[in-house]
Design a protein around this motif. Sequence first.
Motif, mmCIF file in Angstrom:
data_model
loop_
_atom_site.group_PDB
_atom_site.id
_atom_site.type_symbol
_atom_site.label_atom_id
_atom_site.label_comp_id
_atom_site.label_asym_id
_atom_site.label_seq_id
_atom_site.Cartn_x
_atom_site.Cartn_y
_atom_site.Cartn_z
ATOM 1 N N VAL A 67 0.920 -1.164 0.163
ATOM 2 C CA VAL A 67 -0.094 -0.031 0.019
ATOM 3 C C VAL A 67 0.878 1.066 0.028
ATOM 4 C CG1 VAL A 67 -1.869 1.282 1.227
ATOM 5 C CG2 VAL A 67 -1.989 -1.280 1.267
ATOM 6 N N VAL A 68 0.700 2.249 -1.064
ATOM 7 C CA VAL A 68 1.204 3.334 -1.274
ATOM 8 C C VAL A 68 0.720 4.696 -0.680
ATOM 9 C CG1 VAL A 68 2.943 4.807 -2.431
ATOM 10 C CG2 VAL A 68 2.877 2.264 -2.765
ATOM 11 N N LYS A 69 0.907 5.212 0.158
ATOM 12 C CA LYS A 69 0.439 6.685 0.810
ATOM 13 C C LYS A 69 0.920 7.874 -0.003
ATOM 14 C CE LYS A 69 -1.807 8.988 4.486
ATOM 15 N NZ LYS A 69 -2.126 9.068 6.157
ATOM 16 N N ILE A 70 0.251 8.614 -0.596
ATOM 17 C CA ILE A 70 0.899 9.826 -0.882
ATOM 18 C C ILE A 70 0.246 11.064 -0.384
ATOM 19 C CG2 ILE A 70 1.201 11.219 -3.515
ATOM 20 C CD1 ILE A 70 2.295 8.473 -3.638
ATOM 21 N N ASN A 74 4.699 18.693 3.660
ATOM 22 C CA ASN A 74 6.196 18.112 3.995
ATOM 23 C C ASN A 74 6.316 17.173 5.360
ATOM 24 O OD1 ASN A 74 7.001 19.302 1.699
ATOM 25 N ND2 ASN A 74 7.270 21.287 2.936
ATOM 26 N N LYS A 75 7.197 16.305 5.319
ATOM 27 C CA LYS A 75 7.284 15.478 6.622
ATOM 28 C C LYS A 75 8.576 15.815 7.302
ATOM 29 C CE LYS A 75 3.931 12.687 6.012
ATOM 30 N NZ LYS A 75 2.839 12.008 7.271
ATOM 31 N N ASN A 76 8.701 15.338 8.760
ATOM 32 C CA ASN A 76 9.789 15.115 9.359
ATOM 33 C C ASN A 76 10.731 13.976 8.972
ATOM 34 O OD1 ASN A 76 11.806 15.012 11.330
ATOM 35 N ND2 ASN A 76 10.603 16.219 12.819
ATOM 36 N N TYR A 103 5.728 15.653 -3.738
ATOM 37 C CA TYR A 103 4.671 14.924 -2.913
ATOM 38 C C TYR A 103 5.698 13.661 -2.067
ATOM 39 C CZ TYR A 103 1.512 16.682 -6.202
ATOM 40 O OH TYR A 103 0.718 17.574 -7.056
ATOM 41 N N TRP A 104 5.056 13.558 -0.875
ATOM 42 C CA TRP A 104 5.864 12.716 0.125
ATOM 43 C C TRP A 104 5.156 11.333 -0.012
ATOM 44 C CZ3 TRP A 104 9.934 12.060 3.028
ATOM 45 C CH2 TRP A 104 10.005 11.070 4.081
#
Length: 242
Positions: A67-70, A74-76, A103-104
């Motif tokens: 499963v891929v979450k987009i 921004n993320k730490n 996109y992260w």
Amino acid sequence: MEETIRFDDQYVMDTIPLICVENQTQLRTPKMNSGTEIGEYELISLMSVTANSELWFGKDYFGDKCVVKIVDKNKNVELIQRIRSLQNSNLAQILDCGYIDCYWYEVYPYYKNGYVKGVINEEKIKTIVLPGLINALGCLHGNGIVHNDIKPENMYWDDNNSLILLGDFGCVTEIKERPNGITPAYAAPEILLNDVSRRASDWASVGLVLAKLVSGEMLINTKFPREALSIWEKGVFFLVGS
């Protein structure tokens, strides 16, 4: 262009970014397309899409499901990498993470039994669910990390239905930092007040989750922070039947 879709499940509660906490999460057209390759993974079919994220079913080069979450935000990166390095049987494994364009993305194993939902019998809660949460949070908290978004939709059964795994680390912070998102129905009062999160914030969410799994009903049934806070102010009570 792919159709905008969502999980067909009345119990799914969205995590709302704090910049729009008073608005319901809006649907949008996904940014990615079927067939897109992200590292060693290929996006196969869209599972859900909300205002700030999309979830894809995918496969790696060997055909193993994932499963891929987009997400837009921004993320730490350092914090996510720390979680990725943790070895704990009750934390969902982050197979890969990083940026594609702006996109992260995070890649997780595909758990065929899905997330924890419905009414769970007391024995299973005592022997599997609660010990699993205690183990997962003991690991996170021991490393100075607060999850901030504990809810049934972020808890998954392993393929044997014998273990739960806490996942979706989109709102994690260091202790005494403010999370960037919130699920009002399961958020602690200090989070609803936009205060910093603490270890106790996660345990408040655990209490709300257990009440939902025991009774099938949410103690705080709203998507709006102000309404959730009003319920807390009146007092949250869980009455166990005789």
